[in-house]
Design an enzyme around this catalytic site. Structure first.
Site, PDB file in Angstrom:
ATOM      1  N   GLY A  47      -9.437  -8.789  -1.479  1.00 57.54           N
ATOM      2  CA  GLY A  47      -8.202  -8.939  -0.711  1.00 57.54           C
ATOM      3  C   GLY A  47      -7.579 -10.314  -0.847  1.00 57.54           C
ATOM      4  O   GLY A  47      -6.376 -10.444  -1.101  1.00 57.54           O
TER       5      GLY A  47
ATOM      6  N   GLY B 213     -13.463  -4.054  -0.324  1.00 57.41           N
ATOM      7  CA  GLY B 213     -14.865  -3.654  -0.224  1.00 57.41           C
ATOM      8  C   GLY B 213     -15.235  -2.571  -1.216  1.00 57.41           C
ATOM      9  O   GLY B 213     -16.316  -2.590  -1.809  1.00 57.41           O
TER      10      GLY B 213
ATOM     11  N   LYS C   7     -18.503 -17.101   0.723  1.00 61.16           N
ATOM     12  CA  LYS C   7     -19.945 -16.913   0.874  1.00 61.16           C
ATOM     13  C   LYS C   7     -20.635 -16.303  -0.343  1.00 61.16           C
ATOM     14  O   LYS C   7     -20.149 -15.350  -0.927  1.00 61.16           O
ATOM     15  CB  LYS C   7     -20.197 -15.999   2.064  1.00 61.16           C
TER      16      LYS C   7
ATOM     17  N   ARG D 235       0.818  -1.222   0.000  1.00 65.33           N
ATOM     18  CA  ARG D 235       0.000   0.000   0.000  1.00 65.33           C
ATOM     19  C   ARG D 235       0.847   1.264   0.000  1.00 65.33           C
ATOM     20  O   ARG D 235       0.426   2.296  -0.513  1.00 65.33           O
ATOM     21  CB  ARG D 235      -0.950   0.000   1.188  1.00 65.33           C
TER      22      ARG D 235
HETATM   23  P1  ADP Z   1     -11.856 -11.944  -1.617  1.00 65.58           P
HETATM   24  O1  ADP Z   1     -11.171 -11.417  -0.380  1.00 65.58           O
HETATM   25  O2  ADP Z   1     -10.913 -12.137  -2.757  1.00 65.58           O
HETATM   26  O3  ADP Z   1     -13.069 -11.123  -1.974  1.00 65.58           O
HETATM   27  P2  ADP Z   1     -13.442 -13.807  -0.112  1.00 65.58           P
HETATM   28  O4  ADP Z   1     -13.094 -13.086   1.146  1.00 65.58           O
HETATM   29  O5  ADP Z   1     -14.830 -13.704  -0.607  1.00 65.58           O
HETATM   30  O6  ADP Z   1     -12.414 -13.417  -1.271  1.00 65.58           O
HETATM   31  O7  ADP Z   1     -13.185 -15.380   0.098  1.00 65.58           O
HETATM   32  C1  ADP Z   1     -11.923 -15.864   0.458  1.00 65.58           C
HETATM   33  C2  ADP Z   1     -12.039 -17.060   1.362  1.00 65.58           C
HETATM   34  O8  ADP Z   1     -12.865 -18.081   0.805  1.00 65.58           O
HETATM   35  C3  ADP Z   1     -10.691 -17.696   1.591  1.00 65.58           C
HETATM   36  O9  ADP Z   1     -10.336 -17.560   2.949  1.00 65.58           O
HETATM   37  C4  ADP Z   1     -10.904 -19.169   1.204  1.00 65.58           C
HETATM   38  O10 ADP Z   1     -10.278 -20.074   2.097  1.00 65.58           O
HETATM   39  C5  ADP Z   1     -12.398 -19.311   1.279  1.00 65.58           C
HETATM   40  N1  ADP Z   1     -12.862 -20.444   0.469  1.00 65.58           N
HETATM   41  C6  ADP Z   1     -12.755 -20.589  -0.861  1.00 65.58           C
HETATM   42  N2  ADP Z   1     -13.245 -21.791  -1.249  1.00 65.58           N
HETATM   43  C7  ADP Z   1     -13.673 -22.410  -0.136  1.00 65.58           C
HETATM   44  C8  ADP Z   1     -14.271 -23.686   0.129  1.00 65.58           C
HETATM   45  N3  ADP Z   1     -14.535 -24.564  -0.860  1.00 65.58           N
HETATM   46  N4  ADP Z   1     -14.576 -23.993   1.417  1.00 65.58           N
HETATM   47  C9  ADP Z   1     -14.326 -23.118   2.411  1.00 65.58           C
HETATM   48  N5  ADP Z   1     -13.761 -21.902   2.226  1.00 65.58           N
HETATM   49  C10 ADP Z   1     -13.444 -21.550   0.971  1.00 65.58           C
HETATM   50 MG    MG Z   2     -11.704 -11.608   1.761  1.00 68.42          MG
END
Ligand code: ADP
Ligand code: MG
Length: 396
Positions: free
Chosen positions: A353, A376, A200, A38
Site C-alpha cells: 500500500g 496483504g 519492519k 479501486r
Molecule cells: P508497504 O505498505 O509498501 O508494504 P510498509 O507498510 O512495510 O510498506 O512500510 C511503510 C512505512 O515504513 C512508511 O510509513 C514509512 O514511513 C516507514 N519507514 C520507511 N523507512 C523508515 C525509517 N527509516 N524509519 C522509520 N520508518 C520508516
Molecule cells: Mg503499509
C-alpha cells in the site's frame, strides 16, 4: 492458472446475472470518496460484462464494522462516483442476504448494475458461514472474483460463494494480478531484483525467505535495514530497530551472502520533522541520538544501477519515511529507477500500500508494468501462500 472471465463464451453471458466480488474498500471522508483508484480498477470487468448483456451485481466489504449494520460503514457513498464513471444508474441492495435482494436481481434488465451493501454487515462474512454464502450465491447465475486485495481471506463473499456458484472465474483485475505476480515468481526475466523496505523486518521475513532462492539480489532499505545494521554489530542510534529480530537478521545475512544488499549509509536526523537538520553518514558512522530516516544518495545510485540493469524488478516497501520530506528522496530515486527500467523493457512490479502510494505521489504509477492493488494479498502470494479466494475459483 485459474479460469478467467475472458475464457467464458461471451455470447452465453447475455441476460445472465454476474455476481462480481470487487474491492470497493475505498477511502471515504465526510461521505465522499477521496480516492477512486479501486473503482477505476474494477471498471474493465464491469464494462465487459455489460457489453455482453450481463446483469451486474457487485459485492464488496467496506471498513471494519463491528458485528452488524453501521451507517458509518455503508457502501452508499460509492454509488454516485460509480454512476459517474459508468454513465448509468446503479441500484442499491440494502440487504443482500434477504429474499427481496434475490427478487431485485431477477428484475434487473440487460446491462443493468446493482451494488450490494457492505458484506461485513453480516457476522457470517468473516466466519465464512455457509448459509450466508448460500444466500449470496442466489444473487447471481455465475461468479466473478475481481477483488485480489481480499483474496487472502477465506470469507463468505470471496471463498464460500465461489464453491457454490459456478462457473466461478477471475475478473480482469484479478487475472492481471495473478499473471504479473505469478510470472515474477515462477518465470522471471533475469536478473531478478527485489527491492524491500518499509518499517519492519518482522512483516517481511517470510517474503525475504521466499524470495532468496528465486532472486539474483534483494536490495534492502527503510527502517528494516537498521535491524540488519544491528545484526552486523553497527551503532544504529535512535533508528527503528526490532531488537527481537536481530538474531534472525544475522541468520539471514549468513544464508543470503552476496544476494542481500544493504544500504551504504543513511540520511539521519535527531528527530522526525519536516525541514529538520539532516546529515548524510556512512552506515558505520551513525551517532547515538540520531536516527536513519532514508537511504543516502550513494545507496540510491547503487540501487538505481542494479535496478536499471534488471530484467524483473519487484518493489515492496519505501526506502525511508517518504511521508515527511526530505526523507522521500531515496524512495523517489527508486521509483524513477523502476520507471527507467520499464522503459528499457524490464518487468516492474510494485506491491504494498505505501509503496503504491509513493509511486503515485511521484507521478510514476503508469510507468510501472504493474502496481498491485493488494497489499496483504500480494505479500502472501509472493510468499508462496495459497490465497483461498483464488484457490476456490475454477481451474483453467
Ligand atoms: P508497504 O505498505 O509498501 O508494504 P510498509 O507498510 O512495510 O510498506 O512500510 C511503510 C512505512 O515504513 C512508511 O510509513 C514509512 O514511513 C516507514 N519507514 C520507511 N523507512 C523508515 C525509517 N527509516 N524509519 C522509520 N520508518 C520508516
Ligand atoms: Mg503499509
Amino acid at each position: 492458472m485459474k479460469r478467467s472471465l475472458a475464457q467464458l463464451d461471451g455470447a452465453r453471458l447475455d441476460g445472465q446475472r454476474a455476481l462480481v466480488r470487487v474491492d470497493f474498500n475505498v477511502p471515504v471522508k465526510d461521505g465522499l470518496v477521496t480516492d477512486d483508484t479501486r473503482l477505476l480498477a474494477a471498471l474493465p470487468t464491469i464494462r465487459y460484462l455489460r457489453e455482453k448483456g450481463a446483469r451486474v451485481v457487485l459485492l464488496s466489504h467496506f471498513g471494519r464494522p463491528k458485528g452488524g449494520p453501521d451507517p458509518k460503514y455503508s457502501l452508499k457513498p460509492v454509488i454516485r462516483p460509480l454512476e459517474a464513471l459508468l454513465g448509468s444508474p446503479v441500484a442499491f441492495i440494502d440487504d443482500p442476504a434477504g429474499d427481496a435482494a434475490v427478487a431485485a436481481t431477477r428484475r434487473m434488465t440487460r446491462g443493468a448494475l446493482a451494488l450490494a451493501e457492505n458484506t461485513r454487515f453480516y457476522l457470517g462474512e468473516e466466519t465464512n458461514d455457509p448459509e450466508l454464502a448460500r444466500r449470496l450465491a442466489l444473487l447471481g447465475d455465475f461468479y466473478v472474483n475481481d477483488a485480489f486485495g481480499s483474496a487472502h481471506r477465506a470469507h463468505a463473499s470471496t471463498e464460500g460463494v465461489a464453491h457454490l456458484l459456478k462457473p466461478a472465474v477471475s475478473g480482469f483485475l484479478m487475472e492481471k494480478e495473478l499473471q504479473y505476480l505469478g510470472a515474477a515468481i515462477a518465470n522471471p526475466k533475469r536478473p531478478f531484483v527485489a527491492v524491500l523496505g518499509g518499517a519492519k523486518v518482522s512483516g517481511k521475513i517470510d517474503l525475504i525467505q521466499a524470495l532468496l532462492p528465486k532472486v539474483d539480489a534483494i536490495l534492502i532499505g527503510g527502517a528494516m535495514a537498521c535491524t540488519f545494521f544491528r545484526a552486523m554489530g553497527l551503532e544504529t542510534g535512535r533508528s527503528l530497530v526490532e531488537e527481537d529480530r536481530v538474531a534472525l537478521a544475522k541468520e539471514l545475512l549468513e544464508v543470503a551472502g552476496e544476494k542481500l544488499v544493504l544500504p551504504k549509509g543513511g540520511v539521519i536526523a535527531p528527530e522526525l520533522r519536516e525541514g529538520v537538520t539532516t546529515m548524510t553518514v556512512p552506515r558505520d558512522k551513525i551517532p547515538a541520538g540520531w536516527a536513519v530516516f532514508d537511504i543516502d544518495p550513494a545507496t540510491g545510485l547503487d540501487f538505481q544501477k542494479r535496478i536499471v540493469a534488471a530484467g524483473t524488478v519487484l518493489w515492496n516497501g519505501p526506502m525511508g519515511v517518504f511521508e515527511t520530506p526530505p526523507f522521500d528522496s531515496g524512495t523517489r530515486a527508486i521509483a524513477r529507477a523502476l520507471a527507467e527500467a520499464s522503459a528499457s523493457g524490464a518487468v516492474t512490479i510494485v506491491g504494498g500500500g505505501d509503496s503504491a502510494a509513493a509511486v503515485a505521489q511521484a507521478g510514476l504509477a503508469d510507468r510501472m508494468s504493474h502496481v498491485s492493488t493488494g497489499g496483504g494479498a500480494s505479500l502472501e502470494f509472493l510468499e508462496g501462500k495459497v490465497l483461498p479466494g483464488v484457490a476456490a475459483l475454477d481451474d483453467a
